[in-house]
Design an enzyme around this catalytic site. Structure first.
Site, PDB file in Angstrom:
ATOM      1  N   GLY A 230      49.562  -7.658   2.612  1.00  0.00           N
ATOM      2  CA  GLY A 230      49.756  -8.873   1.775  1.00  0.00           C
ATOM      3  C   GLY A 230      49.055 -10.181   2.319  1.00  0.00           C
ATOM      4  N   CYS A 231      48.389  -9.962   3.274  1.00  0.00           N
ATOM      5  CA  CYS A 231      47.611 -11.207   4.060  1.00  0.00           C
ATOM      6  C   CYS A 231      46.171 -11.021   3.475  1.00  0.00           C
ATOM      7  CB  CYS A 231      47.925 -11.376   5.316  1.00  0.00           C
ATOM      8  SG  CYS A 231      49.662 -11.585   5.953  1.00  0.00           S
ATOM      9  N   ALA A 232      45.398 -12.240   3.332  1.00  0.00           N
ATOM     10  CA  ALA A 232      44.005 -11.760   2.713  1.00  0.00           C
ATOM     11  C   ALA A 232      43.221 -11.503   4.051  1.00  0.00           C
ATOM     12  CB  ALA A 232      43.457 -13.191   2.247  1.00  0.00           C
TER      13      ALA A 232
END
Length: 140
Positions: free
Chosen positions: A53-55
């Site tokens: 969920g983190c870029a």
């Protein structure tokens, strides 16, 4: 839900941020916090510690001693390393039960970060907070 006082480390950080009125200075301060954080050994950069969920790539490694919560983390993005350092200031040293009482959104709001982080970065912070809460919940 009782309101829990932030850690002394986070209070100090909040004071620093109040002193830095300019967003550019705050942004640089977050990056400096990340640079000051010891890097995570490659052995810990594994799928189990990776936060989805983190870029950017993010790894969080919990370290719970008795009932005291702390974690270490790393990222391939400087600003995200800084955000990990900010979260470490917020959570490290708390009792695992107290981790669940922290209103991370409100506390981070005191630093004025919400207004300036991209939606992707905000989602990443949310994903990191969710991981921290899940680990603390399991440990409590």
């Amino acid at each position: 839900m009782g309101f829990l006082m932030a850690t002394a480390a986070f209070e100090e950080l909040a004071d620093d941020f109040e002193f830095l009125e300019d967003w550019e200075d705050r942004y640089r301060h977050v990056i400096d916090l990340g640079k000051a954080m010891p890097p995570l050994e490659d052995a810990f950069k594994v799928p189990a510690t990776k936060v989805d969920g983190c870029a950017s790539q993010v790894w969080l490694v919990p370290d719970i001693t008795d009932t005291t919560f702390s974690f270490r983390g790393d990222s391939d993005a400087m600003i995200v390393r800084g955000l990990i350092a900010v979260l470490a200031n917020l959570y490290n040293g708390l009792d695992v039960k107290d981790v669940l009482e922290v209103d991370a959104h409100a506390e981070l709001g005191r630093l004025g970060l919400h207004d300036h982080l991209s939606a992707q970065r905000s989602n990443g912070v949310r994903a990191m907070v969710e991981r921290i809460r899940a680990v603390a919940h399991a440990a409590a």
